[in-house]
Write a protein that holds these residues in place. Structure first.
Motif, PDB file in Angstrom:
ATOM      1  N   GLY A 258      20.885  85.812  11.152  1.00 48.23           N
ATOM      2  CA  GLY A 258      21.127  86.647  12.075  1.00 48.23           C
ATOM      3  C   GLY A 258      21.747  86.117  13.404  1.00 48.23           C
ATOM      4  O   GLY A 258      22.665  86.680  13.917  1.00 48.23           O
ATOM      5  N   MET A 259      21.180  84.768  13.835  1.00 47.89           N
ATOM      6  CA  MET A 259      21.692  84.065  14.976  1.00 47.89           C
ATOM      7  C   MET A 259      23.306  83.908  14.690  1.00 47.89           C
ATOM      8  O   MET A 259      24.136  84.228  15.493  1.00 47.89           O
ATOM      9  CB  MET A 259      21.164  82.807  15.006  1.00 47.89           C
ATOM     10  N   VAL A 260      23.662  83.425  13.560  1.00 47.51           N
ATOM     11  CA  VAL A 260      24.954  83.119  13.399  1.00 47.51           C
ATOM     12  C   VAL A 260      26.012  84.351  13.167  1.00 47.51           C
ATOM     13  O   VAL A 260      26.937  84.523  13.775  1.00 47.51           O
ATOM     14  CB  VAL A 260      25.233  82.274  11.973  1.00 47.51           C
ATOM     15  N   THR A 261      25.448  85.455  12.477  1.00 48.34           N
ATOM     16  CA  THR A 261      26.443  86.499  12.299  1.00 48.34           C
ATOM     17  C   THR A 261      26.547  87.445  13.573  1.00 48.34           C
ATOM     18  O   THR A 261      27.493  87.809  13.929  1.00 48.34           O
ATOM     19  CB  THR A 261      25.857  87.552  11.161  1.00 48.34           C
ATOM     20  N   ARG A 262      25.240  87.247  14.279  1.00 46.87           N
ATOM     21  CA  ARG A 262      25.374  88.221  15.835  1.00 46.87           C
ATOM     22  C   ARG A 262      26.574  87.484  16.672  1.00 46.87           C
ATOM     23  O   ARG A 262      27.485  88.091  17.273  1.00 46.87           O
ATOM     24  CB  ARG A 262      24.261  88.255  16.528  1.00 46.87           C
TER      25      ARG A 262
ATOM     26  N   GLU B 219      31.840  87.152  18.943  1.00 46.70           N
ATOM     27  CA  GLU B 219      33.024  86.125  19.295  1.00 46.70           C
ATOM     28  C   GLU B 219      34.205  86.922  18.874  1.00 46.70           C
ATOM     29  O   GLU B 219      35.340  87.065  19.535  1.00 46.70           O
ATOM     30  CB  GLU B 219      33.028  84.860  18.843  1.00 46.70           C
ATOM     31  N   LEU B 220      34.254  87.345  17.524  1.00 52.72           N
ATOM     32  CA  LEU B 220      35.451  88.079  16.942  1.00 52.72           C
ATOM     33  C   LEU B 220      35.849  89.424  17.347  1.00 52.72           C
ATOM     34  O   LEU B 220      36.890  89.938  17.244  1.00 52.72           O
ATOM     35  CB  LEU B 220      35.173  87.881  15.405  1.00 52.72           C
ATOM     36  N   GLY B 221      34.703  90.094  17.824  1.00 55.18           N
ATOM     37  CA  GLY B 221      34.788  91.720  18.148  1.00 55.18           C
ATOM     38  C   GLY B 221      34.823  92.462  16.754  1.00 55.18           C
ATOM     39  O   GLY B 221      35.345  93.516  16.857  1.00 55.18           O
ATOM     40  N   TRP B 222      34.113  91.909  15.812  1.00 56.64           N
ATOM     41  CA  TRP B 222      34.038  92.561  14.485  1.00 56.64           C
ATOM     42  C   TRP B 222      32.551  93.420  14.490  1.00 56.64           C
ATOM     43  O   TRP B 222      31.671  93.120  15.372  1.00 56.64           O
ATOM     44  CB  TRP B 222      34.050  91.588  13.427  1.00 56.64           C
ATOM     45  N   HIS B 223      32.668  94.217  13.320  1.00 55.58           N
ATOM     46  CA  HIS B 223      31.411  94.787  13.196  1.00 55.58           C
ATOM     47  C   HIS B 223      30.383  93.989  12.175  1.00 55.58           C
ATOM     48  O   HIS B 223      30.819  92.663  11.844  1.00 55.58           O
ATOM     49  CB  HIS B 223      31.539  96.014  12.190  1.00 55.58           C
ATOM     50  N   ARG B 224      29.231  94.120  12.243  1.00 56.26           N
ATOM     51  CA  ARG B 224      28.154  93.449  11.955  1.00 56.26           C
ATOM     52  C   ARG B 224      27.259  94.032  10.675  1.00 56.26           C
ATOM     53  O   ARG B 224      26.824  95.204  10.921  1.00 56.26           O
ATOM     54  CB  ARG B 224      27.221  92.652  12.717  1.00 56.26           C
ATOM     55  N   LEU B 225      26.925  93.562   9.708  1.00 56.80           N
ATOM     56  CA  LEU B 225      26.134  94.198   8.516  1.00 56.80           C
ATOM     57  C   LEU B 225      24.898  93.009   8.481  1.00 56.80           C
ATOM     58  O   LEU B 225      24.997  92.005   8.013  1.00 56.80           O
ATOM     59  CB  LEU B 225      26.701  94.424   7.324  1.00 56.80           C
TER      60      LEU B 225
ATOM     61  N   PHE C  96      23.024 100.196  13.446  1.00 57.58           N
ATOM     62  CA  PHE C  96      22.752  98.996  14.260  1.00 57.58           C
ATOM     63  C   PHE C  96      23.099  99.112  15.626  1.00 57.58           C
ATOM     64  O   PHE C  96      24.377  99.415  15.837  1.00 57.58           O
ATOM     65  CB  PHE C  96      22.984  97.855  13.402  1.00 57.58           C
ATOM     66  N   VAL C  97      22.286  98.996  16.563  1.00 58.32           N
ATOM     67  CA  VAL C  97      23.151  99.052  17.991  1.00 58.32           C
ATOM     68  C   VAL C  97      22.455  97.657  18.768  1.00 58.32           C
ATOM     69  O   VAL C  97      21.627  96.836  18.645  1.00 58.32           O
ATOM     70  CB  VAL C  97      22.448 100.197  18.960  1.00 58.32           C
TER      71      VAL C  97
ATOM     72  N   THR D 127      23.994  93.711  20.765  1.00 59.39           N
ATOM     73  CA  THR D 127      24.683  92.398  20.288  1.00 59.39           C
ATOM     74  C   THR D 127      23.842  91.160  20.038  1.00 59.39           C
ATOM     75  O   THR D 127      24.218  90.277  19.495  1.00 59.39           O
ATOM     76  CB  THR D 127      25.800  92.173  21.265  1.00 59.39           C
ATOM     77  N   THR D 128      22.558  91.378  20.618  1.00 64.69           N
ATOM     78  CA  THR D 128      21.702  89.967  20.503  1.00 64.69           C
ATOM     79  C   THR D 128      20.548  90.253  19.920  1.00 64.69           C
ATOM     80  O   THR D 128      20.070  91.463  19.845  1.00 64.69           O
ATOM     81  CB  THR D 128      21.692  89.385  21.913  1.00 64.69           C
ATOM     82  N   GLU D 129      19.545  89.567  19.822  1.00 64.48           N
ATOM     83  CA  GLU D 129      18.407  89.605  19.187  1.00 64.48           C
ATOM     84  C   GLU D 129      17.454  90.427  19.953  1.00 64.48           C
ATOM     85  O   GLU D 129      16.782  91.187  19.340  1.00 64.48           O
ATOM     86  CB  GLU D 129      17.653  88.293  18.443  1.00 64.48           C
ATOM     87  N   ALA D 130      17.586  89.825  21.258  1.00 62.95           N
ATOM     88  CA  ALA D 130      16.734  90.700  22.210  1.00 62.95           C
ATOM     89  C   ALA D 130      17.021  92.351  22.638  1.00 62.95           C
ATOM     90  O   ALA D 130      16.000  92.842  22.569  1.00 62.95           O
ATOM     91  CB  ALA D 130      17.202  89.775  23.634  1.00 62.95           C
ATOM     92  N   ASP D 131      18.212  92.334  22.577  1.00 63.28           N
ATOM     93  CA  ASP D 131      18.812  93.889  22.816  1.00 63.28           C
ATOM     94  C   ASP D 131      18.943  94.671  21.509  1.00 63.28           C
ATOM     95  O   ASP D 131      19.209  95.763  21.642  1.00 63.28           O
ATOM     96  CB  ASP D 131      19.891  93.834  23.695  1.00 63.28           C
ATOM     97  N   GLU D 132      18.919  94.205  20.299  1.00 59.06           N
ATOM     98  CA  GLU D 132      19.257  94.955  19.093  1.00 59.06           C
ATOM     99  C   GLU D 132      18.462  95.856  18.622  1.00 59.06           C
ATOM    100  O   GLU D 132      16.939  95.644  18.731  1.00 59.06           O
ATOM    101  CB  GLU D 132      19.452  93.694  17.864  1.00 59.06           C
ATOM    102  N   ALA D 133      18.768  96.867  18.381  1.00 54.90           N
ATOM    103  CA  ALA D 133      17.872  98.012  17.777  1.00 54.90           C
ATOM    104  C   ALA D 133      18.252  98.574  16.220  1.00 54.90           C
ATOM    105  O   ALA D 133      19.629  98.708  16.393  1.00 54.90           O
ATOM    106  CB  ALA D 133      17.602  99.170  18.760  1.00 54.90           C
ATOM    107  N   ILE D 134      17.275  98.845  15.458  1.00 58.99           N
ATOM    108  CA  ILE D 134      17.735  99.502  14.325  1.00 58.99           C
ATOM    109  C   ILE D 134      17.207 100.878  14.140  1.00 58.99           C
ATOM    110  O   ILE D 134      16.140 101.120  14.424  1.00 58.99           O
ATOM    111  CB  ILE D 134      16.970  98.651  13.169  1.00 58.99           C
ATOM    112  N   LEU D 135      18.160 101.830  14.139  1.00 62.54           N
ATOM    113  CA  LEU D 135      17.573 103.448  14.117  1.00 62.54           C
ATOM    114  C   LEU D 135      17.722 104.048  12.916  1.00 62.54           C
ATOM    115  O   LEU D 135      18.823 103.823  12.062  1.00 62.54           O
ATOM    116  CB  LEU D 135      18.758 103.851  15.449  1.00 62.54           C
ATOM    117  N   VAL D 136      16.816 104.514  12.534  1.00 60.01           N
ATOM    118  CA  VAL D 136      16.840 105.105  11.110  1.00 60.01           C
ATOM    119  C   VAL D 136      16.524 106.767  11.433  1.00 60.01           C
ATOM    120  O   VAL D 136      15.349 107.068  12.125  1.00 60.01           O
ATOM    121  CB  VAL D 136      15.667 104.604  10.216  1.00 60.01           C
TER     122      VAL D 136
END
Length: 228
Positions: free
Chosen positions: A19-23, A28-34, A71-72, A74-83
């Motif tokens: 998670g740390m690496v992919t975030r 850095e790249l401005g890409w999407h994340r899964l 997924f909203v 960009t960091t572990e602290a502010d990430e939220a998973i909405l279902v």
């Protein structure tokens, strides 16, 4: 038909820092994340809440198409998973949910139901995919494949520190046993077992600090000519 957007696949066992690496990469790249592991956790929790036993994989898999997942942050602290519009973040990240997800992930019906959902995250300008079979099954044509690894003891200790900082009382030995059991299930399952792709670069982070891991990943990125 144009070329598909590029993918960076980051695979590895639970608690290794994917998670740390992919975030970081996505930022850095401005890409999407899964976060593919979150999809399995979501499905496992949705089945539990619907009263569907996890030993009925076809019924569990049938829930997958109807789930609205976002997924909203960009960091572990502010990430939220909405279902379906509700915030499931805390429940998804619970250790108990991870165990449930590991059980359903061995079912062919479940993996088939989530395969296309994972591939649908591939959008321009590119995707950083976090999981266990991103480079072997979901995105075998990924431009860069990284297999992030670490000893079970190191991963359990990292998780113990995270829980302690969050005020959660957990036993290190119990966490270590859970990590080993999950590894055993993931590595020995018949379908898409946890293993590095033949062309993946293995990064063992057991003795590495987080900034050292990111520095190594950044080096691998530059070697492949990938930049923002």
């Amino acid at each position: 038909m144009g070329a598909l957007p590029p993918v960076i696949a980051v695979d590895g066992p639970s608690g290794v820092g994917k998670g740390m690496v992919t975030r970081w990469l996505a930022h850095e790249l401005g890409w999407h994340r899964l976060d593919s592991g979150a999809l399995y956790r979501i499905l496992a929790l949705a089945a539990q809440r619907a009263g569907i036993p996890h030993d009925q994989p076809a019924a569990v898999a049938a829930l997958a198409p109807g789930l609205d997942i976002r997924f909203v942050g960009t960091t572990e602290a502010d990430e939220a998973i909405l279902v379906d519009g509700a915030d499931w973040t805390a429940d998804i990240r619970a250790e108990s949910t991870g165990g449930l997800a590991s059980h359903i992930a061995s079912a062919e019906a479940v993996r088939a139901a989530l395969l296309q959902r994972q591939r649908d995250f591939r959008r321009a300008p590119g995707l950083v995919a976090d999981g266990r079979d991103m480079g072997t099954v979901v995105f075998p044509d990924a431009r860069l494949k990284i297999f992030l690894d670490a000893s079970a003891e190191a991963r359990a200790e990292r998780r113990w520190r995270q829980l302690s900082q969050a005020g959660v009382n957990a036993k290190l030995l119990d966490l270590c046993d859970e990590v080993r059991a999950r590894d055993e299930r993931d590595r020995k399952r018949a379908i898409a077992p946890l293993a590095p792709a033949a062309d993946a670069i293995v990064v063992d982070s057991t003795q590495m600090k987080p900034d050292e891991v990111l520095a190594e990943v950044g080096r691998l990125l530059r070697n492949r000519g990938i930049s923002p």
